[in-house]
Design a protein around this motif. Structure first.
Motif, PDB file in Angstrom:
ATOM      1  N   GLY A  39     -22.058  14.274  12.117  1.00 29.15           N
ATOM      2  CA  GLY A  39     -23.887  15.179  12.359  1.00 29.15           C
ATOM      3  C   GLY A  39     -24.789  14.495  12.256  1.00 29.15           C
ATOM      4  O   GLY A  39     -25.398  14.263  10.442  1.00 29.15           O
ATOM      5  N   ALA A  40     -26.231  14.710  12.401  1.00 24.46           N
ATOM      6  CA  ALA A  40     -27.466  13.571  12.198  1.00 24.46           C
ATOM      7  C   ALA A  40     -28.305  14.658  12.375  1.00 24.46           C
ATOM      8  O   ALA A  40     -28.505  15.300  13.093  1.00 24.46           O
ATOM      9  N   PHE A  41     -28.837  14.918  11.386  1.00 23.30           N
ATOM     10  CA  PHE A  41     -30.533  15.617  11.151  1.00 23.30           C
ATOM     11  C   PHE A  41     -31.773  15.658  11.799  1.00 23.30           C
ATOM     12  O   PHE A  41     -32.160  16.049  11.958  1.00 23.30           O
ATOM     13  N   ASN A  42     -31.661  14.018  11.637  1.00 23.22           N
ATOM     14  CA  ASN A  42     -32.395  13.380  12.218  1.00 23.22           C
ATOM     15  C   ASN A  42     -32.875  11.840  12.650  1.00 23.22           C
ATOM     16  O   ASN A  42     -31.426  11.458  12.884  1.00 23.22           O
ATOM     17  N   PRO A  43     -33.406  11.489  13.585  1.00 24.61           N
ATOM     18  CA  PRO A  43     -33.092   9.979  13.912  1.00 24.61           C
ATOM     19  C   PRO A  43     -32.438   8.798  12.619  1.00 24.61           C
ATOM     20  O   PRO A  43     -31.334   7.959  13.264  1.00 24.61           O
ATOM     21  N   LEU A  45     -27.807   5.871   9.691  1.00 18.86           N
ATOM     22  CA  LEU A  45     -27.027   5.920   8.922  1.00 18.86           C
ATOM     23  C   LEU A  45     -25.305   5.913   9.036  1.00 18.86           C
ATOM     24  O   LEU A  45     -24.657   4.867   8.712  1.00 18.86           O
ATOM     25  N   ILE A  46     -25.240   6.799  10.170  1.00 18.73           N
ATOM     26  CA  ILE A  46     -23.853   6.672  10.410  1.00 18.73           C
ATOM     27  C   ILE A  46     -23.981   5.964  11.525  1.00 18.73           C
ATOM     28  O   ILE A  46     -22.522   5.089  11.380  1.00 18.73           O
ATOM     29  N   GLU A  47     -24.083   5.222  11.673  1.00 19.50           N
ATOM     30  CA  GLU A  47     -23.962   4.328  12.871  1.00 19.50           C
ATOM     31  C   GLU A  47     -23.436   3.356  11.686  1.00 19.50           C
ATOM     32  O   GLU A  47     -22.487   1.767  11.999  1.00 19.50           O
ATOM     33  N   ARG A  48     -24.525   2.660  10.720  1.00 15.78           N
ATOM     34  CA  ARG A  48     -24.425   1.629   9.994  1.00 15.78           C
ATOM     35  C   ARG A  48     -23.468   1.870   8.824  1.00 15.78           C
ATOM     36  O   ARG A  48     -22.363   0.670   8.786  1.00 15.78           O
ATOM     37  N   LYS A  49     -22.767   2.873   8.771  1.00 17.83           N
ATOM     38  CA  LYS A  49     -21.332   3.237   7.884  1.00 17.83           C
ATOM     39  C   LYS A  49     -19.837   3.020   8.653  1.00 17.83           C
ATOM     40  O   LYS A  49     -18.987   3.377   8.436  1.00 17.83           O
ATOM     41  N   GLY A  50     -20.046   3.007  10.338  1.00 17.65           N
ATOM     42  CA  GLY A  50     -18.919   3.046  11.131  1.00 17.65           C
ATOM     43  C   GLY A  50     -18.351   3.537  11.711  1.00 17.65           C
ATOM     44  O   GLY A  50     -17.491   3.896  11.849  1.00 17.65           O
ATOM     45  N   PHE A  51     -19.317   4.091  11.759  1.00 15.70           N
ATOM     46  CA  PHE A  51     -18.887   6.346  12.512  1.00 15.70           C
ATOM     47  C   PHE A  51     -18.371   6.104  14.492  1.00 15.70           C
ATOM     48  O   PHE A  51     -19.076   5.092  14.515  1.00 15.70           O
ATOM     49  N   ASP A  52     -17.652   6.509  14.552  1.00 10.11           N
ATOM     50  CA  ASP A  52     -17.499   6.416  16.727  1.00 10.11           C
ATOM     51  C   ASP A  52     -18.951   6.793  16.629  1.00 10.11           C
ATOM     52  O   ASP A  52     -19.378   6.475  18.078  1.00 10.11           O
ATOM     53  N   ARG A  87     -35.785  16.372  20.890  1.00  9.82           N
ATOM     54  CA  ARG A  87     -35.246  16.298  19.554  1.00  9.82           C
ATOM     55  C   ARG A  87     -33.715  15.336  19.700  1.00  9.82           C
ATOM     56  O   ARG A  87     -33.676  14.446  18.802  1.00  9.82           O
ATOM     57  N   ALA A  88     -32.611  15.857  20.287  1.00  6.39           N
ATOM     58  CA  ALA A  88     -31.999  15.540  20.485  1.00  6.39           C
ATOM     59  C   ALA A  88     -32.033  13.471  21.316  1.00  6.39           C
ATOM     60  O   ALA A  88     -31.043  12.862  20.921  1.00  6.39           O
ATOM     61  N   GLY A  89     -33.048  13.884  22.637  1.00  6.85           N
ATOM     62  CA  GLY A  89     -32.877  12.565  22.930  1.00  6.85           C
ATOM     63  C   GLY A  89     -33.296  11.389  21.650  1.00  6.85           C
ATOM     64  O   GLY A  89     -33.571   9.600  21.565  1.00  6.85           O
ATOM     65  N   GLN A  90     -34.653  12.083  20.640  1.00  4.96           N
ATOM     66  CA  GLN A  90     -35.070  10.947  19.370  1.00  4.96           C
ATOM     67  C   GLN A  90     -34.193  10.020  18.438  1.00  4.96           C
ATOM     68  O   GLN A  90     -33.832   9.550  18.371  1.00  4.96           O
ATOM     69  N   ILE A  91     -33.204  11.339  18.202  1.00  5.21           N
ATOM     70  CA  ILE A  91     -32.194  10.922  17.726  1.00  5.21           C
ATOM     71  C   ILE A  91     -31.257  10.345  18.610  1.00  5.21           C
ATOM     72  O   ILE A  91     -30.675   8.497  18.379  1.00  5.21           O
ATOM     73  N   ALA A  92     -30.955   9.994  19.044  1.00  2.00           N
ATOM     74  CA  ALA A  92     -29.334   9.075  20.372  1.00  2.00           C
ATOM     75  C   ALA A  92     -30.273   7.770  20.944  1.00  2.00           C
ATOM     76  O   ALA A  92     -29.922   7.366  20.859  1.00  2.00           O
ATOM     77  N   ARG A  93     -31.869   7.593  21.381  1.00  2.00           N
ATOM     78  CA  ARG A  93     -31.909   6.312  21.364  1.00  2.00           C
ATOM     79  C   ARG A  93     -32.284   5.839  20.309  1.00  2.00           C
ATOM     80  O   ARG A  93     -32.556   4.016  20.211  1.00  2.00           O
ATOM     81  N   VAL A  94     -32.198   5.789  18.893  1.00  2.00           N
ATOM     82  CA  VAL A  94     -31.936   5.520  17.700  1.00  2.00           C
ATOM     83  C   VAL A  94     -30.843   4.661  17.242  1.00  2.00           C
ATOM     84  O   VAL A  94     -30.803   3.821  17.114  1.00  2.00           O
ATOM     85  N   THR A  95     -29.291   5.276  18.168  1.00  2.00           N
ATOM     86  CA  THR A  95     -27.800   4.260  17.721  1.00  2.00           C
ATOM     87  C   THR A  95     -28.015   4.032  18.814  1.00  2.00           C
ATOM     88  O   THR A  95     -27.635   4.168  19.659  1.00  2.00           O
ATOM     89  N   TYR A 135     -35.959   0.721   3.999  1.00  3.34           N
ATOM     90  CA  TYR A 135     -36.333  -0.905   4.514  1.00  3.34           C
ATOM     91  C   TYR A 135     -35.730  -1.579   5.402  1.00  3.34           C
ATOM     92  O   TYR A 135     -35.973  -1.647   6.866  1.00  3.34           O
ATOM     93  N   ASP A 136     -34.243  -1.763   4.506  1.00  2.00           N
ATOM     94  CA  ASP A 136     -33.554  -2.063   4.980  1.00  2.00           C
ATOM     95  C   ASP A 136     -33.177  -1.461   6.620  1.00  2.00           C
ATOM     96  O   ASP A 136     -32.346  -1.928   7.643  1.00  2.00           O
ATOM     97  N   LEU A 137     -32.685  -0.445   6.425  1.00  2.00           N
ATOM     98  CA  LEU A 137     -32.216   1.319   7.064  1.00  2.00           C
ATOM     99  C   LEU A 137     -33.282   0.720   8.209  1.00  2.00           C
ATOM    100  O   LEU A 137     -32.735   0.740   9.517  1.00  2.00           O
ATOM    101  N   LEU A 138     -34.612   0.370   8.630  1.00  2.00           N
ATOM    102  CA  LEU A 138     -35.730   1.010   9.446  1.00  2.00           C
ATOM    103  C   LEU A 138     -35.918  -0.665   9.622  1.00  2.00           C
ATOM    104  O   LEU A 138     -36.569  -0.904  10.929  1.00  2.00           O
ATOM    105  N   ASP A 139     -34.858  -1.886   9.282  1.00  6.01           N
ATOM    106  CA  ASP A 139     -34.900  -2.633  10.117  1.00  6.01           C
ATOM    107  C   ASP A 139     -36.451  -3.753  10.050  1.00  6.01           C
ATOM    108  O   ASP A 139     -37.238  -4.298  10.823  1.00  6.01           O
TER     109      ASP A 139
END
Length: 299
Positions: free
Chosen positions: A29-33, A38-45, A74-82, A277-281
């Motif tokens: 679960g993601a609680f914010n974008p 970070l979930i994506e960076r760690k390699g989850f599905d 809020r869901a759209g804000q989260i979905a659009r960054v990954t 800063y690295d996570l935020l590119d």
């Protein structure tokens, strides 16, 4: 830079392809974008967006107080960054048949890969609390049929959640799930299963993927990914875990401020500025405008 490079319809298509392989897909679960990145960076599905988390983020209990507008935004804000597919908890669809149809199209437009709609009576309760009530089968079926009919992208996943296990037992949950699949559900979320055997029986009875909810402090034991895979579960979520960890760390930090007057002793537990800063590119933005990123980060 900015948002995900993969458009929503492509994320949905790729998600459906992965789901069709029969492998177990893991959705923290993601609680914010930022946590989604970070979930994506760690390699989850994939990324899961919990209704309980969205409620808590607003300082509200998970009893159906949030609106479609709040959840979709809020869901759209989260979905659009990954680039990962994001699945959102759509509660009871924010109403009945026509409301459910509108919910699905709104979530499609917000870039989600899918949602789940449950069979509780409003006002709903958290799935692992006592005192729940569920609607009759005809109403539950109507919700799912409306959702399936309303979607415009066939790859948008319509998942049906049933809470009937806690009230009427496993056989009732299997019967309800079969009716929901017949109504158009692409997957089943059987809430509050008691043990691995129940997950196994539910999965064996259905021709669609089954999701397991591994929420802490609930009615289900916290099974491992391997255990769930072995009994035929095809998706697993940890809906509130990252929020609980973050809030636990925040409380410890505030207690440290009160007792020590600064956070020097907690620096090792913090995400370093360089990692943030690295996570935020930050550096990628330099190719767009060198005035944005023109400094060195030291550890």
């Amino acid at each position: 830079m900015l948002y995900a490079k993969t458009p929503a319809h492509e994320k949905r298509r790729l998600f459906r392809e992965r789901l069709a392989t029969g492998e177990l897909l893991c959705f923290p679960g993601a609680f914010n974008p930022l946590s989604a990145k970070l979930i994506e960076r760690k390699g989850f599905d994939g990324v899961y967006i919990s209704g309980a988390v969205l409620s808590a983020d607003l300082g509200l209990p998970d009893i159906g107080l949030t609106t479609l507008t709040e959840v979709a935004q809020r869901a759209g804000q989260i979905a659009r960054v990954t680039d990962l597919p994001s699945i959102v908890d759509a509660d009871t669809g924010f109403g009945e048949a026509m409301n459910v149809a509108r919910t699905v199209q709104t979530l499609e437009d917000a870039g989600l890969a899918g949602c789940h709609i449950e069979d509780q009576v409003n006002p709903k309760r958290c799935g692992h609390l006592d005192g729940k009530e569920v609607v009759g089968t005809s109403t539950a079926v109507q919700r799912i049929r409306s959702a399936a009919d309303a979607r415009r992208d066939d790859n948008f996943l319509i998942m049906a959640r049933t809470d009937i296990r806690a009230l009427e037992g496993l056989d009732a949950a299997i019967d309800r799930s079969k009716a929901l699949v017949d109504a158009g559900a692409d997957a089943i979320f059987g809430e509050a299963m008691r043990d691995l055997s129940e997950f196994e029986q539910l999965a064996a009875a259905l021709d669609v993927p089954v999701l397991a909810n591994m929420t802490e402090f609930g009615k289900s034991e916290l099974f491992t990914v391997d255990q769930l895979r072995d009994v035929g579960v095809r998706m697993v979520i940890w809906p509130v875990s990252t929020l609980r960890m973050a809030m636990g760390a925040t409380e410890r930090a505030l207690d440290t401020l009160l007792s020590e007057g600064n956070l020097t002793s907690q620096l090792g537990a913090m995400q370093h500025r360089a990692d943030l800063y690295d996570l935020l590119d930050y550096e990628e933005y330099n190719s767009f405008d060198s005035s944005i990123f023109n400094f060195q980060i030291t550890k």
